[in-house]
Design an enzyme around this catalytic site. Structure first.
Site, mmCIF file in Angstrom:
data_model
loop_
_atom_site.group_PDB
_atom_site.id
_atom_site.type_symbol
_atom_site.label_atom_id
_atom_site.label_comp_id
_atom_site.label_asym_id
_atom_site.label_seq_id
_atom_site.Cartn_x
_atom_site.Cartn_y
_atom_site.Cartn_z
ATOM 1 N N ASP A 108 0.832 -1.189 0.000
ATOM 2 C CA ASP A 108 0.000 0.000 0.000
ATOM 3 C C ASP A 108 0.880 1.257 0.000
ATOM 4 O OD1 ASP A 108 -2.645 1.242 0.434
ATOM 5 O OD2 ASP A 108 -1.810 1.821 2.372
ATOM 6 N N GLU A 123 1.398 -0.414 -5.101
ATOM 7 C CA GLU A 123 0.513 0.676 -5.489
ATOM 8 C C GLU A 123 1.343 1.951 -5.581
ATOM 9 O OE1 GLU A 123 -3.307 3.194 -3.767
ATOM 10 O OE2 GLU A 123 -1.727 2.489 -2.441
#
Ligand code: CA
Length: 538
Positions: A235, A272
């Site tokens: 993330d 990401e």
């Protein structure tokens, strides 16, 4: 009235094409073992909304385990789980314990069993790993904020007003993401403020501290070795250091990758990095799979505009370049990646838990949703479906409404449906539950299933290269996929009208229809494609 007429025409078409499609499906091989990890179709799950096994209204691991057969039957060979660790928030992107499972979801034992059961079905398990920041209730942060000389003080980033001012003039003395003062938060009994890029609930960890770097590697080791997962989705991977330290960010992921590969060589990392291909590409050395945001928006914008265009992430959101076709834009971005390294696995998708659901973006038009699926599942890389995408679930921000419960059956029979939120978008009046769609050969679910099955049985679709085919006009997207002796021609009609396409002399041999949306075939080298329809020829 016009809409009603259109629907009636579609229903008519549906009946006339029904038998063709069923016949096509039954001709396909039943064993789908050509696709190989990580060139497989992945499935992102928000556990809380997927399956509730014990009636407490919250989805859980045991429930999810009961749907592994469903996922296997759909052709899924990898799962990405949104955060499963203990956290005070519903989305769980702020962790309080990196070595455990949130009690709403289950415990470590049941999760280990889930991983084993997934592996038995040839399904890999990738979990969200949130290490850019922790929760402000994590014991590390509680210790850190309790005094300037505590053991964990330097696990986080603290600064007084003068240091923050110096930082905002770009002297880069302090780790943080930008000079935006609102990202510095006050903590009780502290003269200094702490850095939290997203919110004060999510204090950023200090990656200049070697102890922090060691902690996050140890956490990774635990999940890979003790629990048995196959990799992580990282993330906020571009935010480990502040924006001006891009090279440091890239270097950190190289270190992380090599540390994890030391005890699990085939560990899979997908990152990401929300940015355009030029920015993203250098991250591939540390994160060999990265989500392709440019491609996602290029697919969406082409469908929305009914024109082959490319799009790219810009400073605030994304921009459309309608002088570059979808195919040319893809080739250009692929070249940027390849210029960096050949050792990467493009992670492709239509939407995820941070974006409005695809069918809501496409005016709730099932045919456009099918077109989007046809594009995604015929492009190179590792396609990621967002749970519920395969039944055409709807949802618009705020975030909880793009993460609504999966509709398994009609409400009166659906004991497994999660109920932690009152859905506003994915209701039975707007989305047919899975059980109904399974019985309907023309449902979006069966469209996804057929395409995944074809992808899993095709080397060209799973591993092949991509070249432009240049068919038709601006409302057509066409390309070849090729691997060894297998060559496919894929054509998508983006327009709301039927079109006729004449095959080129060089493609005269491509007469067999591997797949088509409405059962279209080639006759005398001519293809008549319905509105929003796609065809795969070999
Ligand atoms: Ca439950």
């Amino acid at each position: 009235m016009r809409k009603l007429l259109f629907i009636l025409i579609l229903i008519g078409l549906a009946f006339s094409c029904n038998t063709t499609i069923e016949r096509k499906s039954s001709e396909l091989p039943t064993v789908s073992n050509l696709a190989q990890w990580p060139n497989v179709v992945m499935y992102e799950i928000f556990v809380q909304s997927f399956v509730d096994s014990d009636g407490d209204s919250i989805g859980d691991i045991k429930g999810m385990m009961s749907k592994l057969d469903y996922l296997q039957d759909l052709g899924i060979k990898g799962i990405w789980l949104m955060p499963i660790m203990p956290s005070p928030s519903y989305h769980k992107y702020d962790v309080t314990d990196y070595y455990n499972i949130h009690p709403d979801y289950g415990d470590l034992d049941i999760f280990k069993e889930f991983v084993q059961e997934a592996h038995k079905r040839d399904i890999k398990v990738v979990i969200d790993m949130i290490i850019n920041h922790s929760s402000n209730q994590h014991p590390w942060f509680l210790d850190s904020k309790s005094g300037e000389n505590t053991e964990k003080r330097d696990y986080y980033i603290w600064a007084n007003d003068e240091e923050i001012r110096r930082f905002s003039t770009h002297e880069k003395k302090i780790t943080g993401d930008s000079g935006n003062l609102t990202q510095w938060h006050e903590a009780e009994d502290n003269d200094k403020k702490f850095y939290g890029f997203f919110t004060g609930m999510m204090p950023d960890l200090n990656f200049d501290n070697p102890k922090v770097r060691q902690e996050v590697v140890t956490i990774g080791k635990f999940w890979l070795e003790e629990v048995g997962v196959d990799g992580f989705r990282l993330d906020a991977a571009k935010h480990i250091y502040e924006d001006s330290r891009v090279k440091d960010n890239q270097e950190w992921w190289k270190v992380y990758r090599s540390e994890l590969e030391a005890f699990k060589p085939d560990n899979y990392l997908v990152g990401e990095v929300w940015d355009n291909s030029e920015f993203v590409a250098p991250f591939l050395h540390g994160l060999p799979a990265l989500f392709n945001f440019d491609l996602a928006f290029s697919m969406l914008e082409s469908i929305k505009r009914e024109k082959s265009v490319s799009a790219y992430i810009s400073k605030h959101s994304w921009e459309v370049d309608d002088s570059t076709t979808f195919e040319a834009g893809y080739k250009k971005n692929q070249a940027i990646y390849l210029n960096e390294t050949e050792d990467y696995h493009d992670a492709i998708f239509l939407s995820n838990h941070d974006q409005n659901r695809i069918l809501s973006v496409l005016d709730r038009d099932i045919n456009k949703g099918k077109l989007a699926a046809s594009m995604l599942l015929t492009m190179p890389g590792t396609p990621y479906l967002y749970y519920g995408e395969e039944i055409g679930m709807l949802g618009m921000k705020p975030d909880p409404n793009i993460r609504e419960p999966f509709l398994w059956k009609d409400a009166q029979n659906d004991t497994e449906r999660a109920k932690w939120i009152n859905s506003e978008y994915s209701l039975e009046s707007t989305v047919d539950p899975l059980s109904r769609q399974m019985e309907d050969s023309l449902s979006i679910f069966n469209h996804y299933k057929s395409l995944i099955r074809i992808r899993n049985t095709s080397k060209a679709l799973s591993f092949g290269d991509f070249t432009q085919a240049n068919y038709g006009n601006s409302s057509v997207i066409s390309y070849y996929r090729k691997k060894d002796n297998e060559q496919l021609l894929i054509i998508h009609n983006l327009s709301d009208r039927h079109i006729s396409i004449q095959l080129k002399d060089t493609d005269a041999g491509l007469t067999n229809t591997l797949f088509s949306t409405w059962g279209e075939t080639v006759k005398n080298r001519q293809i008549d494609l319905e509105a929003y329809s796609s065809i795969i020829l070999n």
